[in-house]
Design a protein around this motif. Structure first.
Motif, PDB file in Angstrom:
ATOM      1  N   ALA A 153      68.759  17.554  84.387  1.00  0.00           N
ATOM      2  CA  ALA A 153      70.209  17.331  84.422  1.00  0.00           C
ATOM      3  C   ALA A 153      70.540  16.032  85.153  1.00  0.00           C
ATOM      4  CB  ALA A 153      70.908  18.515  85.092  1.00  0.00           C
ATOM      5  N   LEU A 154      69.848  15.773  86.267  1.00  0.00           N
ATOM      6  CA  LEU A 154      70.075  14.535  87.005  1.00  0.00           C
ATOM      7  C   LEU A 154      69.663  13.315  86.179  1.00  0.00           C
ATOM      8  CD1 LEU A 154      68.898  15.540  90.594  1.00  0.00           C
ATOM      9  CD2 LEU A 154      71.234  15.135  89.830  1.00  0.00           C
ATOM     10  N   TYR A 155      68.602  13.467  85.421  1.00  0.00           N
ATOM     11  CA  TYR A 155      68.139  12.365  84.578  1.00  0.00           C
ATOM     12  C   TYR A 155      69.187  12.018  83.520  1.00  0.00           C
ATOM     13  CZ  TYR A 155      65.015   9.688  81.510  1.00  0.00           C
ATOM     14  OH  TYR A 155      64.440   8.701  80.745  1.00  0.00           O
ATOM     15  N   ARG A 156      69.781  13.045  82.903  1.00  0.00           N
ATOM     16  CA  ARG A 156      70.835  12.804  81.906  1.00  0.00           C
ATOM     17  C   ARG A 156      72.063  12.178  82.557  1.00  0.00           C
ATOM     18  NH1 ARG A 156      68.955  17.900  80.109  1.00  0.00           N
ATOM     19  NH2 ARG A 156      70.666  18.947  81.215  1.00  0.00           N
ATOM     20  N   ALA A 157      72.412  12.663  83.731  1.00  0.00           N
ATOM     21  CA  ALA A 157      73.578  12.118  84.427  1.00  0.00           C
ATOM     22  C   ALA A 157      73.331  10.671  84.843  1.00  0.00           C
ATOM     23  CB  ALA A 157      73.896  12.971  85.655  1.00  0.00           C
ATOM     24  N   PHE A 158      72.106  10.378  85.247  1.00  0.00           N
ATOM     25  CA  PHE A 158      71.750   9.021  85.657  1.00  0.00           C
ATOM     26  C   PHE A 158      71.916   8.052  84.492  1.00  0.00           C
ATOM     27  CE2 PHE A 158      68.327   5.798  86.071  1.00  0.00           C
ATOM     28  CZ  PHE A 158      68.766   5.160  87.218  1.00  0.00           C
ATOM     29  N   HIS A 159      71.454   8.452  83.321  1.00  0.00           N
ATOM     30  CA  HIS A 159      71.556   7.574  82.157  1.00  0.00           C
ATOM     31  C   HIS A 159      72.994   7.470  81.660  1.00  0.00           C
ATOM     32  CE1 HIS A 159      67.645   5.965  80.927  1.00  0.00           C
ATOM     33  NE2 HIS A 159      67.157   6.977  81.615  1.00  0.00           N
ATOM     34  N   ALA A 160      73.763   8.519  81.830  1.00  0.00           N
ATOM     35  CA  ALA A 160      75.185   8.435  81.474  1.00  0.00           C
ATOM     36  C   ALA A 160      75.882   7.427  82.366  1.00  0.00           C
ATOM     37  CB  ALA A 160      75.843   9.813  81.600  1.00  0.00           C
ATOM     38  N   TYR A 161      75.511   7.415  83.647  1.00  0.00           N
ATOM     39  CA  TYR A 161      76.077   6.450  84.589  1.00  0.00           C
ATOM     40  C   TYR A 161      75.712   5.032  84.206  1.00  0.00           C
ATOM     41  CZ  TYR A 161      76.172   3.557  88.798  1.00  0.00           C
ATOM     42  OH  TYR A 161      76.356   2.525  89.687  1.00  0.00           O
ATOM     43  N   LEU A 162      74.439   4.805  83.831  1.00  0.00           N
ATOM     44  CA  LEU A 162      73.986   3.461  83.439  1.00  0.00           C
ATOM     45  C   LEU A 162      74.719   2.992  82.193  1.00  0.00           C
ATOM     46  CD1 LEU A 162      70.107   3.621  83.976  1.00  0.00           C
ATOM     47  CD2 LEU A 162      71.838   2.592  85.470  1.00  0.00           C
ATOM     48  N   THR A 163      74.993   3.914  81.280  1.00  0.00           N
ATOM     49  CA  THR A 163      75.682   3.567  80.027  1.00  0.00           C
ATOM     50  C   THR A 163      77.117   3.117  80.307  1.00  0.00           C
ATOM     51  OG1 THR A 163      74.341   5.154  78.806  1.00  0.00           O
ATOM     52  CG2 THR A 163      76.394   4.417  77.756  1.00  0.00           C
ATOM     53  N   ARG A 164      77.755   3.697  81.307  1.00  0.00           N
ATOM     54  CA  ARG A 164      79.137   3.370  81.618  1.00  0.00           C
ATOM     55  C   ARG A 164      79.292   2.070  82.395  1.00  0.00           C
ATOM     56  NH1 ARG A 164      79.261   8.929  83.092  1.00  0.00           N
ATOM     57  NH2 ARG A 164      79.252   8.329  85.292  1.00  0.00           N
ATOM     58  N   ARG A 165      78.193   1.587  83.000  1.00  0.00           N
ATOM     59  CA  ARG A 165      78.286   0.381  83.830  1.00  0.00           C
ATOM     60  C   ARG A 165      78.633  -0.855  83.010  1.00  0.00           C
ATOM     61  NH1 ARG A 165      73.198  -0.151  87.737  1.00  0.00           N
ATOM     62  NH2 ARG A 165      74.413  -1.949  88.390  1.00  0.00           N
TER      63      ARG A 165
END
Length: 395
Positions: free
Chosen positions: A383-395
């Motif tokens: 779950a943290l891995y998915r959230a981390f990549h979602a954050y990178l996508t929004r940057r």
């Protein structure tokens, strides 16, 4: 060498046996790096113990592993970025680990390394394997330029069998290439770099390797009275001033402060005097260009360049690079690495200008294996891995 602190059994059943893996001292780590041959594929500056002090906002670990006898066989600088509100970390090994990627018992050290990082709280791990993947000579790239063309459209002069094998082995173990197989990927470090081989070449060979435009520009700088000198920490503010001018002119932003470069210069040279050098090109008493150079073993890198907007006709940057190339050759380096280049071969693309400039040195475009990631097992980690990549996508 100091003994390793932890005995870890491989997590992959195909591995041959246990290795001793755990934290090592900076002294043992540096001794291991110094014991390796000074070759073109030696350790990156991003895996130096001192690099951990350069990276603000990251925790770090120095890890080593080897057989039960205690001799180190590989090391890794692991940068750890905490995930907000948790005790979990994203583990990043920039251009690392420093290991024998040709070792058939890859699982013998990679499995224990992942197990150690998971126990340390890592929810995902990113690595940058050392082997190259493909190479294109400067002449090949120049001949292939055209509208809409990219490196992927051009048959490589060499495909590295080790790089191909490592990529296949990582995929088979669940690792994912950052950005998939897209040409430029989603790597933090450049996937395509430009290198000038130095082994077995004379200075006359290097001069003849430059294209006619480069030779003409180096001569022009010399005739115009451009002087190349080594700077010091006191010259970093001038370097940074020129860097800001360069960023504005060329439409990019590195996002680094003067304090970053001052810290980098201090800690790298404290680890080994002369590891980071600042070269200055002066004309009529004014600094027109400044470039930084890093040295580790048999590898020398041109890291960052900056130049003024005026008096560009005296070609200070060409003069700087020629001096740095000669100095790299003089210390016995195996390769001079000019770092990242874009993959576009379209001369109308603004980014192509950087590639064209570096092609003039007569080296090679090298496609690295890029960066690879793997999430740790467990629902929370996934779950943290998915959230981390979602954050990178929004940057």
């Amino acid at each position: 060498m100091s003994a390793l602190l932890v005995t870890a059994a491989p997590t992959d059943r195909r591995a041959a046996g246990p290795v001793r893996l755990g934290p090592v001292t900076p002294e043992a780590y540096r001794a291991f790096l110094a014991s390796r041959p000074a070759t073109a594929d030696g350790p990156s500056f991003l895996q130096l113990p001192s690099w951990a002090q350069v990276k603000d906002g990251w925790c770090h670990q120095l890890i080593g592993w080897g057989p039960e006898s205690g001799e180190l066989a590989g090391v890794a600088l692991v940068l750890l970025r905490p995930f907000p509100g948790t005790r979990k970390y994203f583990a990043y090994l920039p251009e690392g680990p420093v290991a024998d990627w040709a070792d058939p018992d890859l699982d013998g050290w990679l499995g224990p390394l992942l197990g150690h990082l998971r126990a340390s709280g890592a929810f995902a791990v990113r690595i940058g394997p050392a082997p190259a993947y493909r190479r294109w000579n400067a002449a090949t790239v120049k001949a292939a330029t055209g509208p809409g063309r990219r490196l992927a459209d051009v048959l490589a002069d060499r495909v590295d069998p080790l790089g191909t094998a490592v990529a296949e082995r990582l995929r088979a173990r669940g690792w994912r290439k950052c950005g998939g197989d897209s040409e430029d990927g989603a790597d933090a470090q450049p996937r395509h770099v430009f290198q000038v081989p130095l082994t077995g070449r004379s200075t006359d060979d290097l001069w003849s390797g430059l294209n006619q435009e480069w030779r003409r520009n180096v001569r022009k700088a010399r005739k115009s009275g451009v002087e190349i000198t080594l700077g010091s920490a006191a010259d970093l503010p001038e370097f940074y001033r020129l860097l800001r001018i360069t960023e504005e002119r060329d439409g990019f932003r590195l996002g680094r402060s003067l304090a970053y470069y001052e810290r980098q210069y201090a800690v790298l040279n404290a680890e080994q005097p002369g590891r980071m050098k600042l070269y200055l090109a002066r004309h009529e008493g004014e600094t027109l260009a400044a470039h930084t150079m890093l040295t580790v073993g048999g590898r020398v890198w041109y890291q960052t360049g900056a130049s003024a907007d005026h008096r560009r006709e005296v070609r200070p940057s060409n003069a700087l690079q020629w001096r740095m190339l000669l100095d790299a050759h003089a210390v016995g380096a195996a390769v001079y690495d000019l770092r990242g280049v874009p993959s576009t071969l379209d001369t109308d693309d603004r980014a192509h200008g950087l590639l064209r400039w570096k092609l003039g040195t007569g080296g090679q475009v090298v496609e690295t294996l890029g960066e690879w990631e793997i999430p740790m097992q467990g629902t929370t980690n996934q779950a943290l891995y998915r959230a981390f990549h979602a954050y990178l996508t929004r940057r």
